[in-house]
Design an enzyme around this catalytic site. Sequence first.
Site, short mmCIF file in Angstrom:
data_model
loop_
_atom_site.label_atom_id
_atom_site.label_comp_id
_atom_site.label_asym_id
_atom_site.label_seq_id
_atom_site.Cartn_x
_atom_site.Cartn_y
_atom_site.Cartn_z
N ARG A 13 29.38 1.12 -54.29
CA ARG A 13 29.04 2.61 -54.50
C ARG A 13 27.70 2.95 -53.77
NH1 ARG A 13 24.48 5.27 -55.50
NH2 ARG A 13 23.70 3.58 -56.48
N ASP A 14 26.55 2.40 -53.84
CA ASP A 14 25.41 2.68 -53.18
C ASP A 14 25.76 2.59 -51.50
OD1 ASP A 14 22.72 3.09 -52.22
OD2 ASP A 14 21.97 1.89 -53.84
N HIS A 207 15.63 -2.79 -58.09
CA HIS A 207 16.43 -2.23 -57.07
C HIS A 207 15.46 -2.07 -55.94
CE1 HIS A 207 20.24 0.48 -55.93
NE2 HIS A 207 19.34 0.62 -55.28
N HIS A 209 14.80 -1.54 -51.78
CA HIS A 209 15.44 -1.43 -50.42
C HIS A 209 14.61 -1.81 -49.36
CE1 HIS A 209 18.01 2.34 -51.45
NE2 HIS A 209 18.07 1.47 -52.13
N CYS A 240 19.22 5.21 -48.52
CA CYS A 240 18.77 6.66 -48.63
C CYS A 240 19.16 7.05 -47.18
CB CYS A 240 17.64 6.67 -49.43
SG CYS A 240 17.07 8.04 -49.46
N ASN A 249 19.93 -1.26 -48.99
CA ASN A 249 19.28 -1.87 -49.89
C ASN A 249 18.93 -3.44 -49.52
OD1 ASN A 249 20.17 -0.36 -52.68
ND2 ASN A 249 21.79 -0.21 -51.05
ZN ZN Z 1 19.95 1.43 -53.58
#
Ligand code: ZN
Length: 316
Positions: A13-14, A207, A209, A240, A249
């Site tokens: 997903r990310d 979470h 990064h 992002c 991430n």
């Molecule tokens: Zn992330």
Amino acid sequence: MVDAVKIREVGPRDGFQNEPERIATDDKVRLIEMLAATGLRRLEVTSFVRADVIPQLADADEVLRRVRIPEEVSVSVLVPNERGLDGALGHRDKIDEINVFLSASESHNRHNVNRSVAESLAGLETVLGRATAEGLRCEGVISTSFGCPYEGDVDPARVFEIGARLAAAGAVEVGFGDTTGMANPVQVREFFGRAQEKLPGVELTAHFHNTRGQGLANVLAALEAGCDSFESSFGELGGCPVPPGATGNIATEDLVSMLHEMGIETGIDLDALLAAAREAQSVLGRSLGSHTIVAGAVDHRPRAVPFGPLGTKRNS
Ligand code: ZN
């Protein structure tokens, strides 16, 4: 420190949503099934977002219809709103959890979902209520928990207040996102210490990064503060789009390698995970940011050494 941690793999997903090109559905299904066979117990497979906003995940329905995932893996999808929840509920037999998200800072939330934080919270409370009634486990992720690219510092008290609202609405887990890699280890240690006091009984998830290379240092700080739940992405995919070119991430294989070397259990087979990350690398046709993908797992086997004991000379 904890002796076992839970890891949610968020790459499908990310990661996939932040790729410039759309990954073929066949490739996604294959990669997700490889990940699901690594011993991972939590896997975020896609997101029910508008196809015109995130075309990379427009095949959410097809991915969910096709993937075969073992029973013991908890499957989650990200849903931004009630319409996303409706999409997810169309696959109720395949899904165990939903993740909802908002930002702690007003400007980032505006940029991301074009709503105020209060508007987002009100909408998500409805989503969490409905999802809980459907028997879905719910996680609420708070982006920019450690700093905002538009506003700078974010007051942790505000983050915990948002977390408490999400928990009251049905989130049994709250994730804290370091969306643009602004967190440092000292800040993280203090943050998770306070979070446990402010959100008792809620599973707290980090979470991180790796935008500024501090991802694993932040993991260690979170572990030291008692955090035992993490989200990461195979191959270091994702992240992002702000700032452009920023890395993603923390890589799941780097996280797993470090934890195993520290004697902390994850249940994950690192070699199988590396195979999945290398397959992603070949699908995407470029080198990914993960370190362990290059170096491989640490090899502790004793080797035949061409020298004698210390103090002796060879060929003398
Ligand atoms: Zn992330």
